[in-house]
Design an enzyme around this catalytic site. Structure first.
Site, PDB file in Angstrom:
ATOM      1  N   GLU A 112      38.877  45.081 128.147  1.00  0.00           N
ATOM      2  CA  GLU A 112      38.182  43.844 127.795  1.00  0.00           C
ATOM      3  C   GLU A 112      37.542  43.727 126.510  1.00  0.00           C
ATOM      4  O   GLU A 112      37.379  42.713 125.924  1.00  0.00           O
ATOM      5  CB  GLU A 112      37.466  43.192 129.119  1.00  0.00           C
ATOM      6  N   GLN A 156      39.668  40.660 141.758  1.00  0.00           N
ATOM      7  CA  GLN A 156      39.942  40.219 143.152  1.00  0.00           C
ATOM      8  C   GLN A 156      41.613  39.782 143.225  1.00  0.00           C
ATOM      9  O   GLN A 156      42.335  40.963 143.772  1.00  0.00           O
ATOM     10  CB  GLN A 156      39.474  38.989 143.264  1.00  0.00           C
ATOM     11  N   GLY A 157      41.952  39.116 142.425  1.00  0.00           N
ATOM     12  CA  GLY A 157      43.486  38.680 142.735  1.00  0.00           C
ATOM     13  C   GLY A 157      44.409  39.392 142.562  1.00  0.00           C
ATOM     14  O   GLY A 157      45.490  39.557 143.456  1.00  0.00           O
ATOM     15  N   GLY A 158      44.390  40.343 141.518  1.00  0.00           N
ATOM     16  CA  GLY A 158      45.507  41.297 141.493  1.00  0.00           C
ATOM     17  C   GLY A 158      45.872  41.718 139.878  1.00  0.00           C
ATOM     18  O   GLY A 158      45.358  41.316 139.029  1.00  0.00           O
ATOM     19  N   GLY A 206      35.092  50.983 133.721  1.00  0.00           N
ATOM     20  CA  GLY A 206      35.884  50.189 134.627  1.00  0.00           C
ATOM     21  C   GLY A 206      37.510  50.660 134.415  1.00  0.00           C
ATOM     22  O   GLY A 206      37.727  52.095 134.463  1.00  0.00           O
ATOM     23  N   ARG A 232      43.726  28.058 133.975  1.00  0.00           N
ATOM     24  CA  ARG A 232      42.167  27.802 134.296  1.00  0.00           C
ATOM     25  C   ARG A 232      41.553  27.205 133.458  1.00  0.00           C
ATOM     26  O   ARG A 232      40.620  26.412 133.592  1.00  0.00           O
ATOM     27  CB  ARG A 232      41.619  29.360 134.178  1.00  0.00           C
TER      28      ARG A 232
HETATM   29  C1  LIG Z   1      35.040  38.557 139.682  1.00  0.00           C
HETATM   30  C2  LIG Z   1      36.007  39.172 138.786  1.00  0.00           C
HETATM   31  C3  LIG Z   1      37.537  38.831 139.332  1.00  0.00           C
HETATM   32  C4  LIG Z   1      38.523  39.410 138.352  1.00  0.00           C
HETATM   33  N1  LIG Z   1      39.807  39.303 138.841  1.00  0.00           N
HETATM   34  C5  LIG Z   1      40.659  39.802 138.083  1.00  0.00           C
HETATM   35  C6  LIG Z   1      42.041  39.919 138.600  1.00  0.00           C
HETATM   36  O1  LIG Z   1      42.565  39.653 139.774  1.00  0.00           O
HETATM   37  N2  LIG Z   1      42.909  40.305 137.752  1.00  0.00           N
HETATM   38  C7  LIG Z   1      42.782  40.608 136.372  1.00  0.00           C
HETATM   39  O2  LIG Z   1      43.801  40.971 135.798  1.00  0.00           O
HETATM   40  N3  LIG Z   1      41.458  40.498 135.971  1.00  0.00           N
HETATM   41  C8  LIG Z   1      40.743  40.094 136.662  1.00  0.00           C
HETATM   42  N4  LIG Z   1      39.263  39.984 136.225  1.00  0.00           N
HETATM   43  C9  LIG Z   1      39.087  40.482 134.804  1.00  0.00           C
HETATM   44  C10 LIG Z   1      39.181  42.037 134.841  1.00  0.00           C
HETATM   45  O3  LIG Z   1      38.343  42.412 135.884  1.00  0.00           O
HETATM   46  C11 LIG Z   1      38.553  42.687 133.671  1.00  0.00           C
HETATM   47  O4  LIG Z   1      39.117  41.992 132.441  1.00  0.00           O
HETATM   48  C12 LIG Z   1      38.902  44.147 133.532  1.00  0.00           C
HETATM   49  O5  LIG Z   1      38.503  44.855 134.805  1.00  0.00           O
HETATM   50  C13 LIG Z   1      38.140  44.717 132.565  1.00  0.00           C
HETATM   51  O6  LIG Z   1      38.296  46.173 132.621  1.00  0.00           O
HETATM   52  P1  LIG Z   1      37.352  47.161 131.593  1.00  0.00           P
HETATM   53  O7  LIG Z   1      37.727  48.549 131.865  1.00  0.00           O
HETATM   54  O8  LIG Z   1      37.919  46.570 130.256  1.00  0.00           O
HETATM   55  O9  LIG Z   1      35.935  46.819 131.601  1.00  0.00           O
HETATM   56  P2  LIG Z   1      35.117  46.713 132.876  1.00  0.00           P
HETATM   57  O10 LIG Z   1      35.816  46.909 134.230  1.00  0.00           O
HETATM   58  O11 LIG Z   1      34.077  45.533 132.875  1.00  0.00           O
HETATM   59  O12 LIG Z   1      34.089  48.087 132.556  1.00  0.00           O
HETATM   60  C14 LIG Z   1      33.317  47.934 131.351  1.00  0.00           C
HETATM   61  C15 LIG Z   1      32.305  49.427 131.681  1.00  0.00           C
HETATM   62  O13 LIG Z   1      31.649  49.717 130.659  1.00  0.00           O
HETATM   63  C16 LIG Z   1      30.262  49.926 130.817  1.00  0.00           C
HETATM   64  N5  LIG Z   1      29.630  49.617 129.863  1.00  0.00           N
HETATM   65  C17 LIG Z   1      29.043  48.264 129.332  1.00  0.00           C
HETATM   66  N6  LIG Z   1      28.318  48.465 128.167  1.00  0.00           N
HETATM   67  C18 LIG Z   1      27.920  49.750 128.262  1.00  0.00           C
HETATM   68  C19 LIG Z   1      27.054  50.329 127.374  1.00  0.00           C
HETATM   69  N7  LIG Z   1      26.075  49.728 126.191  1.00  0.00           N
HETATM   70  N8  LIG Z   1      26.697  51.695 127.748  1.00  0.00           N
HETATM   71  C20 LIG Z   1      27.288  52.420 128.610  1.00  0.00           C
HETATM   72  N9  LIG Z   1      28.362  51.799 129.524  1.00  0.00           N
HETATM   73  C21 LIG Z   1      28.541  50.557 129.101  1.00  0.00           C
HETATM   74  C22 LIG Z   1      29.997  48.996 132.031  1.00  0.00           C
HETATM   75  O14 LIG Z   1      28.893  49.867 132.856  1.00  0.00           O
HETATM   76  C23 LIG Z   1      31.268  49.491 132.793  1.00  0.00           C
HETATM   77  O15 LIG Z   1      31.309  50.716 133.472  1.00  0.00           O
HETATM   78  C24 LIG Z   1      38.234  39.741 137.045  1.00  0.00           C
HETATM   79  C25 LIG Z   1      36.817  39.679 136.633  1.00  0.00           C
HETATM   80  C26 LIG Z   1      35.910  39.233 137.384  1.00  0.00           C
HETATM   81  C27 LIG Z   1      34.629  39.184 136.716  1.00  0.00           C
END
Ligand SMILES: Cc1cc2nc3c(=O)[nH]c(=O)nc-3n(C[C@H](O)[C@H](O)[C@H](O)COP(=O)(O)OP(=O)(O)OC[C@H]3O[C@@H](n4cnc5c(N)ncnc54)[C@H](O)[C@@H]3O)c2cc1C
Length: 474
Positions: free
Chosen positions: A341, A44-46, A10, A262
Site C-alpha cells: 500500500e 476482512q473481506g478477502g 504486513g 465504494r
Molecule cells: C479494516 C480493513 C479491512 C481491509 N480489508 C481488505 C480486504 O478484505 N481485502 C483487501 O484486498 N484489502 C483490504 N484492506 C486493505 C489491505 O488490508 C491493505 O491495503 C494491505 O493489507 C496493505 O498491506 P501492506 O503490507 O502494504 O501494509 P500494512 O499491512 O498496513 O503493513 C504496514 C506495516 O508497516 C509498518 N510501518 C509503518 N510505518 C512504519 C515506520 N515508520 N517504521 C516501521 N514500521 C512501519 C506497520 O507497523 C506495519 O507493520 C483492508 C484494510 C483495512 C484497514
C-alpha cells in the site's frame, strides 16, 4: 548489517521476506508496532482472484480497469491479475485455509466485481489468517517489533540502509537493499478504518531522500464503519452487502444501490444525516458462518447483527497513491523498493477495486523478491555515514484534524485552499491537500463539489519530487 531490511510486517513485507528467505536468512524486518498491528492483519473481506468457474483473467482485468476510471496502468493490471492468480494457486497448494463450501472454494462478491471472485479465510479473518500463516514460516528471521524507521541512509541516489529507533535507542542498520512495505496513510484521518500505525511517514522519508510521490489525492473511503463509544472503529465488510444486507437512513429509506462501488456508496452515505446497515434480512446461518467474528464484536457493543440496525459512517480506508514504483517495487532510488500500500503502481487507477490490494501486496512482494534475488551478489554493503538531521516525521494532531475536516469524501477548492494555509509544516498532509486542490475534476474516489464532472485534461498523474509538483499525461 544485513542483506535486506524490510520496513513493515504486513502482507507485503512478510510475503517478500518469505520469498527471499529461500535464498538468504540475512533479513531484518522492522515494524513500529506489534505484528498484529497492520492493515493486513485487519483485512476482512478477502483477496480477489479469477479462479471460479464463472470467472476469467479478462473479466478481472476489465473490472479493475472500469473501477480505475481511466487512470489504471493497463500493463501492470494485466500482470496483477495473471501473476496474482498463479501465487494464490501456490498458496492453495501449500494448504493455506481459504474457506470452502462442500469442498469447493467459496467466493464472495463485493462492489465493482461482475462475478463472485473474493476468496476469504475464517469468514472475515482473511488478514489475520494469512499473516499468522506466513509468520509461522518465518520463525528463523529477525523481526524487530516496536522499531520505527527514522530515516534512510542515502548517498548519490543509492540506499545503504536505515536509521531506526527502538525505545530510546537510535541505531543504523546497513544493508544491500531496503524494502519499504510500510502501508498506507489513511490513518492520518481522524475518521479512519486503519490502525494507528498507518500514517505514511515512511513515504515522506522516501520523498525527502529523493523518491517521487504520486496520486496522493486518491484516498478510498469505506462507507460502512461502526464507530464504537470507546473510539474503536469496526469495519463492516462490503461482503455482507454482497450477501444482501441493506443501507437505510433515519427515515428507514434505502437511498443507494448497496452493491455499487465504494466511492459511490460513500458519497451517498456522507450526504445522509444518519445511516444504518441492516442485515436482519439475511439467513442466520450466513451470519453465523461468515460473519460470526463481526457478530461477536458488535454484540460486545450492544448490537445484534441478526436483527438490529447498526449505525455506520464513512471512514478513510485505502491510500491509492504513494511512492512511485514499478510493479516489482523499484523506485527512483537505487536499491530502494516500495511494495504494497505504500507504493503507487497505478494498478488501482483512481479507484481501487475492492480486495485487489492484498493481491497487489503478494504480486509486488513476489516480483521485488525476484529482482533482489537476481542482484543480491552484485551489491556490496557499505557503511555510509548518515545525515546528522534525519527526518523523524512528527504528525501534529491539528494537521490531522484539518485533513479530516477539509479533505474527506466531498471536497471543494475554497476549503482546500483554507486548509493548506493552516497546515503547520511541510508534511504528507500538505501534499495530499495540494494534490486534491490541483485535480479540478471528479474522478474515481476524488470528488470535488466545485468540479463534479470528469475532465480529460486531468487524464494523468500528479507527482511531487524535490518540492515540485508536476502533472504527467497518461
Ligand atoms: C479494516 C480493513 C479491512 C481491509 N480489508 C481488505 C480486504 O478484505 N481485502 C483487501 O484486498 N484489502 C483490504 N484492506 C486493505 C489491505 O488490508 C491493505 O491495503 C494491505 O493489507 C496493505 O498491506 P501492506 O503490507 O502494504 O501494509 P500494512 O499491512 O498496513 O503493513 C504496514 C506495516 O508497516 C509498518 N510501518 C509503518 N510505518 C512504519 C515506520 N515508520 N517504521 C516501521 N514500521 C512501519 C506497520 O507497523 C506495519 O507493520 C483492508 C484494510 C483495512 C484497514
Amino acid at each position: 548489517m544485513t542483506d535486506i531490511v524490510i520496513v513493515g510486517t504486513g502482507l507485503a513485507g512478510l510475503f517478500c521476506a518469505y520469498r527471499l528467505s529461500k535464498i538468504t536468512k540475512n533479513i531484518i524486518l522492522i515494524t513500529k508496532g506489534s505484528l498484529k498491528l497492520s492493515n493486513s492483519y485487519w483485512a476482512q473481506g478477502g483477496i480477489a482472484v479469477a479462479l471460479s468457474n464463472s470467472d476469467s483473467i479478462e473479466k478481472h482485468y476489465n473490472d479493475t480497469i472500469k473501477s480505475g476510471d481511466g487512470l489504471c496502468d493497463e500493463e501492470n493490471v494485466k500482470k496483477l491479475v495473471q501473476i496474482g492468480r498463479e501465487i494464490i494457486m501456490e498458496l492453495l497448494n501449500e494448504n493455506f485455509p481459504f474457506d470452502r463450501e462442500e469442498d469447493e472454494l467459496s467466493f464472495s462478491i463485493e462492489g465493482g466485481h461482475s462475478v463472485r471472485r473474493v476468496l476469504h479465510s475464517g469468514g472475515i479473518q482473511t488478514g489475520k489468517n494469512i499473516i499468522e500463516f506466513l509468520y509461522q514460516k518465518l520463525y528463523d528471521l529477525n523481526i524487530l517489533e516496536n522499531t520505527k524507521l527514522l530515516d534512510l541512509i542515502v548517498k548519490d541516489n543509492k540506499v545503504f540502509g536505515v536509521v531506526v529507533q527502538r525505545d530510546n535507542e537510535i541505531f543504523n542498520i546497513y544493508s544491500k537493499f531496503v524494502v519499504l512495505a510500510s502501508g498506507g496513510a489513511s490513518g492520518l484521518y481522524l475518521r479512519s478504518s486503519n490502525p494507528w500505525t498507518s500514517t505514511g511517514e515512511a513515504m515522506f522519508i522516501a520523498y525527502k531522500n529523493g523518491a517521487t510521490l504520486e496520486n496522493l489525492e486518491f484516498i478510498q473511503f469505506h462507507p460502512t464503519v461502526f464507530f464504537a463509544p470507546d473510539n474503536s472503529r469496526i469495519l463492516i465488510s462490503e461482503a455482507i452487502r454482497g450477501d444482501g444486507a441493506i443501507l437505510i437512513n433515519e427515515r428507514n429509506e434505502r437511498f443507494v444501490d448497496e452493491k455499487s462501488t465504494r466511492d459511490k456508496v460513500s458519497r451517498e452515505v456522507a450526504l445522509q444525516k444518519e445511516v444504518y446497515l441492516y442485515a436482519g434480512n439475511l439467513k442466520k446461518e450466513i451470519i453465523f458462518q461468515k460473519y460470526n467474528y463481526l457478530y461477536n464484536i458488535l454484540k460486545f457493543y450492544g448490537y445484534d447483527l441478526t436483527k438490529d440496525k447498526i449505525p455506520v459512517k464513512p471512514a478513510a480506508h485505502y491510500f491509492i497513491g504513494g511512492v512511485k514504483a514499478e510493479l516489482n517495487g523499484k523506485t527512483d532510488i537505487e536499491n530502494l523498493y516500495a511494495i504494497g500500500e505504500c507504493a503507487s503502481t497505478r494498478v488501482h487507477g483512481a479507484n481501487r477495486l475492492a480486495s485487489n490490494s492484498l493481491l497487489e501486496c503478494i504480486v509486488m512482494a513476489h516480483l521485488s523478491s525476484l529482482d533482489i534475488s537476481n542482484n543480491l551478489n552484485n551489491v556490496k554493503i557499505k557503511e555510509v555515514e548518515p545525515k546528522r538531521n534525519f527526518y523523524d516525521v512528527k504528525i501534529h494532531f491539528e494537521d490531522r484534524k484539518i485533513l479530516d475536516e477539509f479533505c474527506f469524501v466531498i471536497r471543494d477548492g475554497e476549503k482546500l485552499r483554507k486548509a493548506i494555509k493552516s497546515i503547520s509544516s511541510e508534511n504528507l498532509i500538505k501534499f495530499i491537500l495540494n494534490f486534491a486542490l490541483l485535480r479540478e475534476e471528479s474522478r474515481g474516489v476524488h470528488y470535488r463539489k466545485d468540479f463534479p464532472n470528469k475532465n480529460d485534461k486531468f487524464l494523468g498523474y500528479f507527482r511531487i519530487k524535490n518540492e515540485e509538483i508536476n502533472f504527467y499525461k497518461k
